[in-house]
Design a protein around this motif. Sequence first.
Motif, PDB file in Angstrom:
ATOM      1  N   VAL B 243      99.508  24.286  57.703  1.00  0.00           N
ATOM      2  CA  VAL B 243     100.012  25.382  57.071  1.00  0.00           C
ATOM      3  C   VAL B 243     101.687  25.442  57.601  1.00  0.00           C
ATOM      4  CG1 VAL B 243      99.974  28.079  57.001  1.00  0.00           C
ATOM      5  CG2 VAL B 243      97.994  26.651  56.673  1.00  0.00           C
ATOM      6  N   GLY B 244     101.687  25.566  58.963  1.00  0.00           N
ATOM      7  CA  GLY B 244     102.967  25.371  59.657  1.00  0.00           C
ATOM      8  C   GLY B 244     103.762  26.685  59.705  1.00  0.00           C
ATOM      9  N   GLY B 245     103.775  27.406  58.674  1.00  0.00           N
ATOM     10  CA  GLY B 245     104.870  28.759  58.790  1.00  0.00           C
ATOM     11  C   GLY B 245     103.938  30.038  59.042  1.00  0.00           C
ATOM     12  N   GLY B 282     101.810  19.517  58.096  1.00  0.00           N
ATOM     13  CA  GLY B 282     102.022  20.092  56.593  1.00  0.00           C
ATOM     14  C   GLY B 282     102.961  21.006  56.812  1.00  0.00           C
ATOM     15  N   ALA B 283     103.401  21.665  55.603  1.00  0.00           N
ATOM     16  CA  ALA B 283     104.293  22.840  55.361  1.00  0.00           C
ATOM     17  C   ALA B 283     103.681  23.562  54.116  1.00  0.00           C
ATOM     18  CB  ALA B 283     105.537  22.317  55.036  1.00  0.00           C
ATOM     19  N   ASP B 285     103.088  26.513  53.984  1.00  0.00           N
ATOM     20  CA  ASP B 285     103.856  27.628  54.031  1.00  0.00           C
ATOM     21  C   ASP B 285     105.419  27.171  54.820  1.00  0.00           C
ATOM     22  OD1 ASP B 285     105.062  29.820  54.517  1.00  0.00           O
ATOM     23  OD2 ASP B 285     103.382  31.089  55.458  1.00  0.00           O
ATOM     24  N   THR B 286     106.348  27.085  54.142  1.00  0.00           N
ATOM     25  CA  THR B 286     107.650  26.718  54.533  1.00  0.00           C
ATOM     26  C   THR B 286     108.391  27.868  55.205  1.00  0.00           C
ATOM     27  OG1 THR B 286     108.657  27.187  52.557  1.00  0.00           O
ATOM     28  CG2 THR B 286     107.976  25.107  52.799  1.00  0.00           C
ATOM     29  N   ALA B 287     107.775  29.084  55.494  1.00  0.00           N
ATOM     30  CA  ALA B 287     108.345  30.078  56.375  1.00  0.00           C
ATOM     31  C   ALA B 287     108.479  29.514  57.689  1.00  0.00           C
ATOM     32  CB  ALA B 287     107.645  31.383  56.214  1.00  0.00           C
ATOM     33  N   PRO B 288     109.288  30.250  58.688  1.00  0.00           N
ATOM     34  CA  PRO B 288     109.454  29.914  60.145  1.00  0.00           C
ATOM     35  C   PRO B 288     107.929  29.972  60.684  1.00  0.00           C
ATOM     36  CG  PRO B 288     111.240  31.062  59.444  1.00  0.00           C
ATOM     37  CD  PRO B 288     110.401  31.210  58.327  1.00  0.00           C
ATOM     38  N   THR B 289     107.739  29.215  61.790  1.00  0.00           N
ATOM     39  CA  THR B 289     106.926  29.468  62.668  1.00  0.00           C
ATOM     40  C   THR B 289     107.128  30.452  63.657  1.00  0.00           C
ATOM     41  OG1 THR B 289     106.407  27.225  62.603  1.00  0.00           O
ATOM     42  CG2 THR B 289     105.239  28.242  64.266  1.00  0.00           C
ATOM     43  N   VAL B 290     106.079  31.358  63.916  1.00  0.00           N
ATOM     44  CA  VAL B 290     106.568  32.623  64.880  1.00  0.00           C
ATOM     45  C   VAL B 290     105.361  32.420  65.989  1.00  0.00           C
ATOM     46  CG1 VAL B 290     106.593  34.874  65.265  1.00  0.00           C
ATOM     47  CG2 VAL B 290     107.338  33.808  63.050  1.00  0.00           C
ATOM     48  N   LEU B 291     106.091  32.368  67.056  1.00  0.00           N
ATOM     49  CA  LEU B 291     105.314  32.044  68.512  1.00  0.00           C
ATOM     50  C   LEU B 291     105.315  33.179  69.378  1.00  0.00           C
ATOM     51  CD1 LEU B 291     105.728  28.227  68.674  1.00  0.00           C
ATOM     52  CD2 LEU B 291     103.578  29.211  68.056  1.00  0.00           C
TER      53      LEU B 291
END
Lengths: 372, 372
Positions: B243-245, B282-283, B285-291
């Motif tokens: 997913v990524g984002g 993968g991507a 979800d191309t939204a930014p990753t929030v950690l």
Amino acid sequence: MTLTGRELRSTLAEDGILTISLENVVVGDPGDDEVVVRVEAAPINPSDLGLLLGPADISSLTSGAGGGIAFTVPQGRLAGAIGRLGQSMAVGNEGAGTVVAAGRNVSHLEGERVGMIGGAMYADYRRIAARDVIPLPEGASAADGASMFVNPLTALGFVETARSEGHKAIVHTAAASNLGQMLQKICLADGVPLVNIVRSEEQAQILREIGATHIVNSKEHDFIAQLTDALEQTGATIAFDAVGGGTLGNDILQAMERAATRTMSEYSRYGSDTFKQLYIYGALDTAPTVLDRVSFGFQWGTGGWLLFPFLRKAGQDVVARMRARVVDELTTTFASRYTKVIGLAQALEPDILRTYERKATGEKFLIDPTLG
Amino acid sequence: MTLTGRELRSTLAEDGILTISLENVVVGDPGDDEVVVRVEAAPINPSDLGLLLGPADISSLTSGAGGGIAFTVPQGRLAGAIGRLGQSMAVGNEGAGTVVAAGRNVSHLEGERVGMIGGAMYADYRRIAARDVIPLPEGASAADGASMFVNPLTALGFVETARSEGHKAIVHTAAASNLGQMLQKICLADGVPLVNIVRSEEQAQILREIGATHIVNSKEHDFIAQLTDALEQTGATIAFDAVGGGTLGNDILQAMERAATRTMSEYSRYGSDTFKQLYIYGALDTAPTVLDRVSFGFQWGTGGWLLFPFLRKAGQDVVARMRARVVDELTTTFASRYTKVIGLAQALEPDILRTYERKATGEKFLIDPTLG
């Protein structure tokens, strides 16, 4: 002999009240491989504040029981500190002082001035394993030796990490800190290009004075362009970030990718082949880290960087070499500057606490329990 | 012989118009170590769509010049694709078909049915180095061999990565995909516990049918609690995320940390000693990753995971072992399911394109150029 002394304690109760107080404790005789050190200098580092104040709301400061002070921790932040609830915790990662008692296997340390690491340094006395102290070189004061572990070993650890992971130049944020200055001196001595990211011209000046050549101010409007140029010139592909939250780490990875793609001959929708690493070692900004992966492809890594896991992984030989270098260069490369020296009781005075809690650049406090 | 055939091309012009068309190209005679393969099956993977459609706005689809189709790429998204501007790019990572011509050093491949990898598979013919093809086992169809590289080697690569980095169990997201099903079968065969994260009961059922025991639905209200339990039971400390984002990666790291702290005896404000790794491969979800690092301490890493850099690092022996296993288990562990088989020209039909572009779970397209 029954030695007693004061020890600073931080306790977070189940109801969300965090209390800081001085307790009188019995020090106890040293074991065969232990020494008892009279603490004469202990720095207040950001990492100490994390344990001292936890997630407390600083504006809630009131006087507590028995001469202590107390804060409220907002309910929403209690979950992150659940592991310490109800425990009285000693504070102070590192310090220096004079050995006043030594176990039979380490009697040669009696009377020596030593630096030491292991927590509970905000105290009159610290009983500690001899392997966790280092005798100071001739002529060095307790203040000289108070910060000889965390910052020096962290700065050296960054360079070791960069080398062992195959990077040839380094990026550092909040770069004008005591730690940042040490890192710049090491990099100059070792021929490792360093890109310093600062937030003010004043900070840039501090670094310029010790010989820094790549300094980028994140407050300037063309920060990303300047950073990209510096990264292209140095080839830096690893960053150590004290800030952690927000988009600074993302900006660095993005600028590394842009610098890498400037020299690419063939398009790849996965981004450049250049592996980019971001290590977060601090939390000056506790907000979430936001990574916009689209801007830097798939060849990247980020993660936490902590001194003790690094030392465990590096192994005894590397650590011994690093410690020897710290002793050799204690008053040069690894000199720390303190703006204020306070007694142990003063650490609990509201005005003083509010000042050191601000973590302003260039401002650094040292506790000397012998002052009272 | 002068063999010619159609080849699908994607071109992003400077003005932001992305055109997809079929070009007639001369295939050329095979070199000494090359073969020419008639393509009979090539899957449409998410990774193919990235190159085929780039950052185009799908709703802008119109007919293009010479029977092609065209899209508009919004100005704001052009920067990320600057490296491909003006280039006519062939598409299709992998495929399978029959060798119709072979160079003198590899003449034994003449007439063989092979799987192959290397791009430009959406074409009637593919001239390719013999080392990039694998003869299919007896009785396997081109469809059986069309996806024998990317998904199988990725799934095997996850298990290799987990092992080599010292993890004993794995988390996978978007887990009901073809890739996810392969991973579950490998983990069952190899005795590696796998925690599957899905987004629907239908997806959970797909995994249950092939023997999955740890399945967590991220749409359920107590997702984090269920995930934490599954992580505690399995000891999974590495995740592979398609997913990524957004916050899913963060949720996984946080749940790993909670599972780890359940068994901790001593509080540390740096979090648990358990190292937690999140790989984004993968991507979806191309939204930014929030950690939100506060929730998982300092012992963590995250980064991109890509098949080809992994294969380069793993080395020839490991890759040879992985490839041999794919051939052995091609129609069992590594069986792919396709919901629709289309001709090459159909890939450019608007309704069909919109369907495969949606990347719906369980839906998977195969291109067979021999159908027209």
